[in-house]
Design a protein around this motif. Structure first.
Motif, short mmCIF file in Angstrom:
data_model
loop_
_atom_site.label_atom_id
_atom_site.label_comp_id
_atom_site.label_asym_id
_atom_site.label_seq_id
_atom_site.Cartn_x
_atom_site.Cartn_y
_atom_site.Cartn_z
N GLY A 98 0.85 -1.18 0.00
CA GLY A 98 0.00 0.00 0.00
C GLY A 98 0.89 1.23 0.00
N LYS A 99 0.43 2.31 -0.62
CA LYS A 99 1.25 3.51 -0.73
C LYS A 99 1.60 4.13 0.62
CE LYS A 99 0.51 5.23 -5.36
NZ LYS A 99 0.04 6.39 -6.14
N TYR A 100 0.75 3.93 1.64
CA TYR A 100 1.04 4.49 2.95
C TYR A 100 2.31 3.90 3.57
CZ TYR A 100 -3.57 6.70 3.00
OH TYR A 100 -4.67 7.47 2.72
N ALA A 101 2.69 2.70 3.17
CA ALA A 101 3.88 2.04 3.73
C ALA A 101 5.17 2.54 3.09
CB ALA A 101 3.76 0.53 3.54
N ILE A 102 5.07 3.19 1.93
CA ILE A 102 6.25 3.55 1.13
C ILE A 102 6.58 5.03 1.24
CG2 ILE A 102 7.22 3.58 -1.19
CD1 ILE A 102 5.33 1.25 -1.86
N THR B 263 1.93 -2.86 9.74
CA THR B 263 1.89 -3.87 10.79
C THR B 263 0.62 -3.73 11.61
OG1 THR B 263 4.30 -3.83 10.94
CG2 THR B 263 3.12 -4.77 12.81
N ARG B 264 -0.14 -4.83 11.72
CA ARG B 264 -1.37 -4.81 12.52
C ARG B 264 -1.00 -4.81 14.00
NH1 ARG B 264 -6.31 -9.18 12.45
NH2 ARG B 264 -6.06 -8.92 10.23
N ARG B 265 -1.60 -3.87 14.74
CA ARG B 265 -1.29 -3.72 16.17
C ARG B 265 -2.38 -4.25 17.09
NH1 ARG B 265 3.89 -3.53 16.28
NH2 ARG B 265 4.73 -1.83 15.11
N GLY B 266 -3.63 -4.19 16.67
CA GLY B 266 -4.69 -4.68 17.52
C GLY B 266 -6.04 -4.14 17.11
N GLU B 267 -7.07 -4.68 17.76
CA GLU B 267 -8.44 -4.27 17.45
C GLU B 267 -8.75 -2.93 18.12
OE1 GLU B 267 -12.71 -6.42 16.95
OE2 GLU B 267 -11.67 -6.79 18.83
N VAL B 268 -9.48 -2.09 17.42
CA VAL B 268 -9.91 -0.80 17.96
C VAL B 268 -11.42 -0.67 17.81
CG1 VAL B 268 -7.71 0.38 17.61
CG2 VAL B 268 -9.36 0.34 15.76
N LYS B 269 -12.04 0.10 18.73
CA LYS B 269 -13.49 0.22 18.73
C LYS B 269 -13.89 1.66 19.01
CE LYS B 269 -13.85 -4.36 20.76
NZ LYS B 269 -14.17 -5.13 21.94
N GLY B 270 -15.06 2.01 18.52
CA GLY B 270 -15.66 3.30 18.82
C GLY B 270 -17.16 3.17 18.70
N LYS B 271 -17.88 3.64 19.72
CA LYS B 271 -19.34 3.59 19.64
C LYS B 271 -19.93 4.70 20.50
CE LYS B 271 -20.29 0.26 23.32
NZ LYS B 271 -21.00 -0.96 23.67
N THR B 272 -21.16 5.00 20.21
CA THR B 272 -21.89 5.97 21.02
C THR B 272 -22.71 5.21 22.05
OG1 THR B 272 -23.67 6.03 19.40
CG2 THR B 272 -21.99 7.74 19.23
N CYS C 70 -1.12 3.83 16.50
CA CYS C 70 -1.46 3.46 15.12
C CYS C 70 -1.87 4.68 14.32
CB CYS C 70 -2.59 2.43 15.10
SG CYS C 70 -2.15 0.89 15.90
N ALA C 71 -1.29 4.82 13.15
CA ALA C 71 -1.62 5.94 12.26
C ALA C 71 -2.76 5.58 11.30
CB ALA C 71 -0.40 6.35 11.46
N PHE D 35 -9.14 -2.64 12.86
CA PHE D 35 -7.80 -2.97 13.31
C PHE D 35 -6.89 -1.78 13.11
CE2 PHE D 35 -9.59 -7.14 12.30
CZ PHE D 35 -9.31 -7.80 13.48
N GLY D 36 -6.08 -1.51 14.12
CA GLY D 36 -5.10 -0.44 14.03
C GLY D 36 -3.83 -0.94 13.39
N TYR D 37 -3.23 -0.12 12.52
CA TYR D 37 -1.99 -0.46 11.83
C TYR D 37 -0.98 0.66 12.02
CZ TYR D 37 -4.20 -4.29 9.26
OH TYR D 37 -4.82 -5.46 8.93
N SER D 38 0.29 0.26 12.08
CA SER D 38 1.37 1.22 12.12
C SER D 38 2.46 0.76 11.14
CB SER D 38 1.94 1.35 13.54
OG SER D 38 2.52 0.13 13.95
N TYR D 39 3.55 1.50 11.08
CA TYR D 39 4.63 1.17 10.14
C TYR D 39 5.41 -0.04 10.58
CZ TYR D 39 3.54 5.76 8.33
OH TYR D 39 2.89 6.83 7.80
#
Length: 182
Positions: free
Chosen positions: A64-68, A110-119, A147-148, A178-182
C-alpha cells in the motif's frame, strides 16, 4: 598459470563484475517508512498500491502507498516520493489517524490490535453526530495504540426507535476495526 591465461582470467573477471554492477544499478529500490529497503523491479504504481517483484523473482507483490516513503528507479536514477510518514504518539494525536477502507492499502503495514468506537445506547445526538462521535472514539483508540491507520471491519448503526416513532438520540453508532502502524 601463464601470463596470457592470467590476463584472460582478469579481463573475464572484470567484465563479469561490470555486468553484475550494471544489472544491480538497474534494479529499483523501494524505501519503506519502517526503515526497510526492498530491491527489485517496480511494475506499476496505482492509485493506492505499488506492484513490484523482488530481485531475481518473477512473482508480483504489492505494498500500500502508505507504507512507502519513496522509490529510486535504478535505470533512470529518478526518485519518486510516494507518501509522507504520519506520526502518532498518543491519544491526543487522533486527528492524524487515517481510516482505510481497502485491504490492499494495509499491505506493508503492521497490525497492532483491534480498535473500537461507539456511542452510548441513549445519547443526545443526531444520526450524523452519532456517526462522527463513534469515528472519533475509534481514532482515539487507534492513536492510543500508536497506530496511524485504521482498517474498519464493522460500521453499523442501530436504530432504537419504537414503532410509535421516537427521535433525537435513539441511534447508536458502532465502529470496529484494526489499528496499523509502520
Amino acid at each position: 598459470m601463464t601470463q596470457q591465461a592470467r590476463s584472460k582470467f582478469i579481463i573475464t573477471l572484470c567484465l563479469f563484475m561490470l555486468m553484475a554492477a550494471g544489472a544491480f544499478a538497474q534494479a529499483d529500490t523501494i524505501y519503506l517508512h519502517n526503515g526497510d529497503v526492498v530491491i527489485g523491479k517496480v511494475h506499476r504504481i496505482a492509485e493506492k498500491t505499488v506492484q513490484f517483484s523482488y530481485e531475481n523473482e518473477d512473482a508480483q507483490q504489492s505494498y500500500g502507498k502508505y507504507a512507502i516513503d519513496r522509490i529510486a528507479f535504478g535505470r533512470s536514477g529518478r526518485v519518486q516520493y510516494i507518501s509522507d510518514k504520519i506520526r502518532v504518539f498518543n491519544r491526543g494525536d487522533w486527528e492524524r489517524v487515517i481510516v482505510i477502507d481497502n485491504t490492499d492499502e494495509v499491505a506493508g503495514l503492521t497490525r497492532r490490535g483491534e480498535v473500537k468506537g461507539k456511542t452510548a445506547f441513549i445519547n443526545y445526538r443526531t444520526g450524523e453526530g452519532s456517526d462522527k462521535t463513534a469515528l472519533k472514539k475509534l481514532k482515539m483508540d487507534a492513536a492510543e495504540l500508536g497506530c496511524a491507520f485504521v482498517y474498519i471491519t464493522v460500521d453499523k448503526d442501530i436504530d432504537r426507535k419504537s414503532d410509535e416513532g421516537g427521535g433525537f438520540g435513539q441511534l447508536q453508532s458502532i465502529k470496529k476495526g484494526f489499528g496499523y502502524s509502520y
